[in-house]
Scaffold this motif. Structure first.
Motif, mmCIF file in Angstrom:
data_model
loop_
_atom_site.group_PDB
_atom_site.id
_atom_site.type_symbol
_atom_site.label_atom_id
_atom_site.label_comp_id
_atom_site.label_asym_id
_atom_site.label_seq_id
_atom_site.Cartn_x
_atom_site.Cartn_y
_atom_site.Cartn_z
ATOM 1 N N ALA A 47 -72.264 0.921 -53.015
ATOM 2 C CA ALA A 47 -72.993 -0.212 -53.593
ATOM 3 C C ALA A 47 -72.113 -0.913 -54.634
ATOM 4 C CB ALA A 47 -74.308 0.261 -54.222
ATOM 5 N N LEU A 48 -71.458 -0.127 -55.470
ATOM 6 C CA LEU A 48 -70.578 -0.696 -56.487
ATOM 7 C C LEU A 48 -69.424 -1.446 -55.836
ATOM 8 C CD1 LEU A 48 -69.696 -1.016 -59.452
ATOM 9 C CD2 LEU A 48 -68.321 1.047 -59.113
ATOM 10 N N ARG A 49 -68.828 -0.862 -54.800
ATOM 11 C CA ARG A 49 -67.709 -1.508 -54.096
ATOM 12 C C ARG A 49 -68.146 -2.892 -53.589
ATOM 13 N NH1 ARG A 49 -63.062 -1.299 -51.594
ATOM 14 N NH2 ARG A 49 -62.516 0.763 -52.329
ATOM 15 N N GLU A 50 -69.297 -2.956 -52.941
ATOM 16 C CA GLU A 50 -69.802 -4.244 -52.440
ATOM 17 C C GLU A 50 -69.942 -5.252 -53.573
ATOM 18 O OE1 GLU A 50 -70.488 -5.621 -49.489
ATOM 19 O OE2 GLU A 50 -69.711 -3.851 -48.480
ATOM 20 N N CYS A 51 -70.493 -4.778 -54.672
ATOM 21 C CA CYS A 51 -70.733 -5.637 -55.826
ATOM 22 C C CYS A 51 -69.407 -6.125 -56.432
ATOM 23 C CB CYS A 51 -71.547 -4.852 -56.839
ATOM 24 S SG CYS A 51 -72.255 -5.872 -58.104
ATOM 25 N N LEU A 52 -68.461 -5.222 -56.580
ATOM 26 C CA LEU A 52 -67.162 -5.582 -57.159
ATOM 27 C C LEU A 52 -66.393 -6.533 -56.246
ATOM 28 C CD1 LEU A 52 -66.048 -2.117 -58.568
ATOM 29 C CD2 LEU A 52 -66.643 -4.144 -59.916
ATOM 30 N N VAL A 53 -66.419 -6.275 -54.937
ATOM 31 C CA VAL A 53 -65.732 -7.165 -53.998
ATOM 32 C C VAL A 53 -66.346 -8.563 -54.071
ATOM 33 C CG1 VAL A 53 -65.325 -7.638 -51.539
ATOM 34 C CG2 VAL A 53 -64.875 -5.355 -52.462
ATOM 35 N N ASN A 54 -67.672 -8.634 -54.146
ATOM 36 C CA ASN A 54 -68.321 -9.942 -54.291
ATOM 37 C C ASN A 54 -67.855 -10.642 -55.559
ATOM 38 O OD1 ASN A 54 -69.771 -9.705 -51.911
ATOM 39 N ND2 ASN A 54 -71.663 -9.089 -52.917
ATOM 40 N N ALA A 55 -67.736 -9.895 -56.656
ATOM 41 C CA ALA A 55 -67.299 -10.479 -57.930
ATOM 42 C C ALA A 55 -65.869 -10.997 -57.831
ATOM 43 C CB ALA A 55 -67.430 -9.454 -59.060
ATOM 44 N N LYS A 106 -72.803 -13.176 -38.065
ATOM 45 C CA LYS A 106 -71.869 -13.543 -39.136
ATOM 46 C C LYS A 106 -71.254 -12.291 -39.747
ATOM 47 C CE LYS A 106 -73.812 -17.998 -40.260
ATOM 48 N NZ LYS A 106 -74.489 -18.821 -41.250
ATOM 49 N N GLN A 107 -69.997 -12.415 -40.151
ATOM 50 C CA GLN A 107 -69.260 -11.280 -40.689
ATOM 51 C C GLN A 107 -69.630 -10.948 -42.125
ATOM 52 O OE1 GLN A 107 -67.024 -9.242 -39.033
ATOM 53 N NE2 GLN A 107 -67.865 -10.292 -37.265
ATOM 54 N N SER A 108 -70.177 -11.910 -42.850
ATOM 55 C CA SER A 108 -70.490 -11.643 -44.256
ATOM 56 C C SER A 108 -71.987 -11.784 -44.483
ATOM 57 C CB SER A 108 -69.715 -12.611 -45.154
ATOM 58 O OG SER A 108 -70.150 -13.930 -44.918
ATOM 59 N N GLY A 109 -72.413 -11.389 -45.674
ATOM 60 C CA GLY A 109 -73.800 -11.589 -46.040
ATOM 61 C C GLY A 109 -74.649 -10.336 -46.058
ATOM 62 N N ARG A 110 -74.067 -9.197 -45.716
ATOM 63 C CA ARG A 110 -74.857 -7.964 -45.674
ATOM 64 C C ARG A 110 -74.717 -7.113 -46.936
ATOM 65 N NH1 ARG A 110 -73.003 -9.240 -40.854
ATOM 66 N NH2 ARG A 110 -74.418 -9.328 -39.101
ATOM 67 N N GLY A 111 -73.791 -7.469 -47.795
ATOM 68 C CA GLY A 111 -73.505 -6.658 -48.976
ATOM 69 C C GLY A 111 -74.696 -6.456 -49.896
#
Length: 143
Positions: A47-55, A106-111
């Motif tokens: 969860a943190l990885r997804e959040c950090l990558v988004n940031a 779509k490849q993105s949007g699931r984070g």
């Protein structure tokens, strides 16, 4: 009355994917030392990885001048993680639902869905003067 021990970690990270790896490892270690079972600690890490990558990618857009702000707080009953960026900011209401038929391939949007699946509380706040902050909480069951 029992005393509640509070532990805090605050870090300012570069807007790179390498800093994401280091922060994920740190938070998994913190979660495990707080008594979170290994599977749950690894889920928190994802969860943190997804959040950090988004940031890094969507918030700061890899801008070397912008930082990602990570805060971790452990109390006797919860693990609270905040991730802030210095980007334009976003609203959850503007994020397309990845489960909608037009977004399935779509490849993105699931984070965000993934993050919400792994934590007990999730909210997006606006940082001042700009940017977004994601707050995640995992409740710790008393053993």
């Amino acid at each position: 009355m029992a005393t509640h021990k509070v532990q805090n970690w605050v870090q300012e990270l570069d807007s790179t994917l390498e800093s994401v790896d280091r922060a994920e490892n740190l938070v998994v270690e913190i979660a495990q030392s707080a008594g979170v079972p290994e599977d749950d600690a690894l889920s928190i890490g994802m969860a943190l990885r997804e959040c950090l990558v988004n940031a890094v990618v969507h918030g700061n857009r890899y801008n070397a001048k912008k930082k990602v702000h990570l805060s971790v707080q452990v109390t006797t009953d919860k693990l609270e993680i905040s991730v802030g960026d210095e980007g334009e900011g976003f609203s959850l209401s503007n994020v397309p639902d990845p489960r909608a038929e037009e977004n399935i391939l779509k490849q993105s949007g699931r984070g965000i869905l993934l993050i919400q699946a792994f934590v007990d509380e999730f909210e997006v706040l606006q940082r001042q003067p700009h940017g977004s902050e994601v707050r995640m909480v995992k409740h710790l069951s008393s053993h």
